[in-house]
Design an enzyme around this catalytic site. Structure first.
Site, PDB file in Angstrom:
ATOM      1  N   GLY A   1       0.823  -1.198   0.000  1.00 26.20           N
ATOM      2  CA  GLY A   1       0.000   0.000   0.000  1.00 26.20           C
ATOM      3  C   GLY A   1       0.857   1.248   0.000  1.00 26.20           C
ATOM      4  O   GLY A   1       2.039   1.229   0.370  1.00 26.20           O
TER       5      GLY A   1
ATOM      6  N   GLY B   1       0.717   5.384   1.206  1.00 21.91           N
ATOM      7  CA  GLY B   1      -0.007   6.349   2.024  1.00 21.91           C
ATOM      8  C   GLY B   1       0.570   7.733   1.896  1.00 21.91           C
ATOM      9  O   GLY B   1       1.556   7.970   1.187  1.00 21.91           O
ATOM     10  N   GLY B   2      -0.059   8.685   2.594  1.00 20.15           N
ATOM     11  CA  GLY B   2       0.406  10.062   2.540  1.00 20.15           C
ATOM     12  C   GLY B   2       1.725  10.257   3.255  1.00 20.15           C
ATOM     13  O   GLY B   2       2.480  11.179   2.950  1.00 20.15           O
ATOM     14  N   MET B   3       2.032   9.385   4.243  1.00 19.84           N
ATOM     15  CA  MET B   3       3.253   9.537   5.016  1.00 19.84           C
ATOM     16  C   MET B   3       4.290   8.474   4.656  1.00 19.84           C
ATOM     17  O   MET B   3       5.484   8.748   4.607  1.00 19.84           O
ATOM     18  CB  MET B   3       2.936   9.450   6.514  1.00 19.84           C
ATOM     19  CG  MET B   3       4.167   9.546   7.405  1.00 19.84           C
ATOM     20  SD  MET B   3       3.780   9.379   9.171  1.00 19.84           S
ATOM     21  CE  MET B   3       3.403   7.634   9.287  1.00 19.84           C
TER      22      MET B   3
ATOM     23  N   LYS C   1       7.085  -0.749   6.883  1.00 20.53           N
ATOM     24  CA  LYS C   1       6.589   0.604   6.620  1.00 20.53           C
ATOM     25  C   LYS C   1       7.786   1.525   6.482  1.00 20.53           C
ATOM     26  O   LYS C   1       8.597   1.650   7.403  1.00 20.53           O
ATOM     27  CB  LYS C   1       5.680   1.052   7.761  1.00 20.53           C
ATOM     28  CG  LYS C   1       4.854   2.285   7.453  1.00 20.53           C
ATOM     29  CD  LYS C   1       3.859   2.536   8.588  1.00 20.53           C
ATOM     30  CE  LYS C   1       2.596   3.184   8.078  1.00 20.53           C
ATOM     31  NZ  LYS C   1       1.606   3.358   9.145  1.00 20.53           N
TER      32      LYS C   1
ATOM     33  N   ASP D   1      -7.448   7.864  15.249  1.00 22.66           N
ATOM     34  CA  ASP D   1      -7.819   7.594  13.854  1.00 22.66           C
ATOM     35  C   ASP D   1      -8.404   6.193  13.723  1.00 22.66           C
ATOM     36  O   ASP D   1      -8.069   5.453  12.798  1.00 22.66           O
ATOM     37  CB  ASP D   1      -6.601   7.758  12.944  1.00 22.66           C
ATOM     38  CG  ASP D   1      -6.992   7.867  11.470  1.00 22.66           C
ATOM     39  OD1 ASP D   1      -8.169   8.151  11.192  1.00 22.66           O
ATOM     40  OD2 ASP D   1      -6.124   7.649  10.607  1.00 22.66           O
TER      41      ASP D   1
END
Length: 670
Positions: free
Chosen positions: A19, A21-23, A41, A135
């Site tokens: 995936g 993501g924004g970060m 990650k 979140d």
């Protein structure tokens, strides 16, 4: 993006992208040392030099690493590859809860409660450690193939004792699951997470979120102003008690929500009870929270409001009975009267703070001892003492866990003036060390060399006609591999010299009862026997000692026969074990005598001599099926195996095949 095949941190080989993501980006990788799949990650390259994003990334690693729970994704390692931070997590092979709801809705009420119980249990632990997720949403909740829940992405989680909890005029998290106080930029508390849990429960029951809109601000305003749509209106079969759990968790005023995740779980677990079938609908005692809704960054809602001046004209009396009252009323009618009051209050507070600081500037404060304390807690203690946290640096430490303080500068106990800066050094975990080559060295020399580097060492003896006695035949981790010594155990296979020749093929069994398991294994190896091990509890025989054997002592058996021994696990504890380790030995069979009638060596036999015995191990437990091979290898010596079984859901089974022939097949019980 990182290319497939890249070896991250010299240990994790990238397999695929999971995936973006924004970060950060998440990759599927293989741990080449432990030979298992992991999720890695990695901070995005374009955000590498963004201090805020890097701090958020580090905060996620710290927050998650301190939370050990079966329903929270575990952080296995944290590192840095050429200046790029990365975090290694357990790999959960399954969909997120959003996809699971989409594929399986409508869910049964019992399944919904089972899923929520796991989520609530994990959140309760996080709240116990004063960590607020902020979140919580189905996209951050993963489901493995057995239906177990794993909460992930603590990227914007904060500790209650950190100053970053209140973020006025800012928005973080997903608006569809956000509490009203978050949409206002107000104080985020544990009740904010509980609101999100209520929305998740609503979606589990109905298959959709309660509020939708064309823009994020439209959704946010509905959370702040509109009541939660009725579940029972469209689904009358849902008990009122279950809907009440949703209504209480999503109350507009945090005071009307559950005080804790444990309280919500207890209420949810009884919501299907017959005794609650006539329960009235939940009505909050404080009503809606009418605090001003702050406009969040990026939101441009068109909200028409009456000016405060008009409101004052409607409420202020027209008749001014005294000159003093008349002055006050006229003053309040002024358009900017509240600004004059605010400036006056600010000046008063400023003067008080200045006066207090003036009295305490010369006060001497001792630096608190925060060694081996988590970074967030250490910062709080320093600030509570009246000092300021200065530079935070990180370095490897073999004695201090990652994320905890190694030392402060100045040191603990030093006297400083109030407001002085204190720098802290935080551990980034144990450093990496190359495994030395100790093959053919004397065991004592090799043992000292490895132990001096911090490795744990296990000795395994083996006969050898090639390697002299007491020298190393092989090591379990290849030389040159970089590992963390404090977390690594190396097995050394040590030569016992040439094996003694057996006097005959028949062996008279000696009594092994009371012997240690290691002694029984040595006896079986010495006489060419296969040892089958069963473990059971015993109140009379010490742990890891033999209770009984089959065939009985004194029986004559052929070389290669299987001997079954029962090994004591000690006294049975009150709590039921669910993990069982099965230990057994597979003997190596020499195929050198196999030949055709004409004396020519068969090609298959030559292959066997080159590779050794082909051993296949099959296991059945909670995590494995007997139809799949658990281990597949070739051996050229007798080998012992220790196989862990997870038997929470029933009994297991073990089957061992050597060169196509089953030599061990037995049931495994708790």
């Amino acid at each position: 993006m990182i290319d497939k095949g890249y070896l991250l941190g010299e240990r994790y080989r990238i397999i695929d992208t999971l995936g973006e993501g924004g970060m950060a980006n998440v990759y599927l990788a293989e741990d080449i040392i432990l030979q298992r799949k992991v999720a890695v990650k990695v901070l995005r390259l374009d955000l590498k030099k963004d201090p805020q994003t890097e701090a958020r990334f580090q905060r996620e690693a710290l927050a998650t690493s301190e939370l050990s729970h079966p329903n929270i994704v575990s952080v296995l390692d944290v590192g840095n590859d050429q200046g790029l931070p990365y975090m290694v997590m357990e790999y959960v092979d399954g969909p997120d809860l959003k996809d699971y709801i989409r594929m399986n809705s409508p869910l049964s009420l019992h399944e919904i409660i089972h899923i929520m119980d796991q989520i609530l249990s994990a959140v309760a632990l996080a709240h116990k450690h004063n960590v607020i997720h902020r979140d919580l949403k189905p996209q951050n909740i993963l489901m493995d193939k057995r239906g177990n829940v794993k909460i992930a992405d603590f990227g914007i989680a904060v500790a209650l004792n950190q100053s970053s909890v209140t973020q006025t005029n800012s928005i973080m998290g997903s608006v569809h699951y956000m509490s009203p106080e978050q949409t206002r930029g107000g104080l985020v508390t544990k009740q904010s997470d509980i609101y999100s849990l209520g929305i998740i429960l609503y979606e589990l029951i109905t298959g959709h979120v309660p509020f939708n809109g064309d823009t994020p601000v439209a959704v946010a305003l509905k959370h702040a102003q509109e009541p939660i749509p009725s579940i029972r209106k469209n689904s009358p079969s849902v008990p009122q008690a279950l809907e009440n759990v949703v209504l209480k968790a999503t109350a507009k005023d945090p005071r009307d929500r559950y005080a804790s995740a444990q309280e919500m779980k207890a209420d949810l677990d009884t919501s299907l009870d017959f005794s609650r079938k006539d329960e009235p609908i939940f009505v909050p005692s404080h009503g809606a929270n009418n605090d001003e809704t702050i406009i969040l960054p990026g939101f441009k809602p068109q909200i028409k409001e009456e000016s405060s001046t008009v409101q004052e004209e409607k409420t202020n009396p027209k008749d001014e009975k005294t000159s003093k009252a008349g002055f006050w009323q006229n003053f309040k009618k002024h358009k900017w009267w509240y600004i004059f009051i605010g400036i006056t209050a600010f000046l008063i507070v400023f003067i008080m703070i200045f006066a207090l600081n003036g009295r305490s500037n010369n006060e001497q404060i001792h630096v608190p001892d925060v060694t081996n304390v988590a970074e967030g807690s250490a910062k709080q203690r320093i600030e509570e003492a009246g000092l300021v946290v200065g530079t935070v640096t990180r370095k490897h430490s073999d004695s201090i866990d990652a994320g905890k303080v190694i030392e402060t500068k100045p040191s603990a106990g030093d006297a400083l003036n109030r407001g002085s800066r204190v720098d802290i050094v935080v551990s980034s975990g144990a450093g990496m060390t190359k495994v030395p080559d100790v093959v053919n060295e004397e065991y004592e020399d090799a043992l000292k060399k490895l132990q001096d580097l911090g490795f744990d060492v296990i000795r395994e003896n083996q006969y050898s006609s090639r390697v002299p006695k007491n020298q190393i035949i092989s090591q379990s981790i290849a030389a040159g591999v970089q590992v963390k010594p404090k977390q690594t155990t190396i097995t050394l296979v040590v030569s016992q010299g040439r094996a003694p020749k057996p006097k005959s093929n028949m062996i008279k069994l000696r009594d092994l009862a009371g012997s240690t398991l290691e002694a029984a294994q040595d006896y079986a190896r010495e006489h060419g026997l296969t040892l089958q091990i069963n473990q059971e509890y015993s109140d009379t025989v010490k742990k890891d000692r033999i209770i009984s054997m089959q065939p009985e002592a004194g029986t004559s058996v052929e070389k290669g026969s299987t001997i079954t021994v029962s090994v004591s696990k000690g006294e049975k504890e009150q709590t039921e074990e669910t993990n069982v380790t099965k230990t057994f030995t597979v003997n190596y069979e020499d195929n050198a005598d196999s030949s055709d009638d004409d004396g020519a060596t068969d090609q298959t036999t030559q292959d066997k001599e080159e590779k050794g015995n082909h051993v296949q191990i099959y296991i059945k437990d909670d995590d494995h099926s007997l139809g799949n091979i658990y281990r597949d290898l070739y051996i050229k010596r007798d080998m012992s195996f220790s196989i862990p079984f997870s038997l929470k859901d029933g009994d297991g089974q073990l089957r061992v095949v050597r060169d196509g022939k089953t030599i061990l097949n037995e049931k495994v019980t708790k």
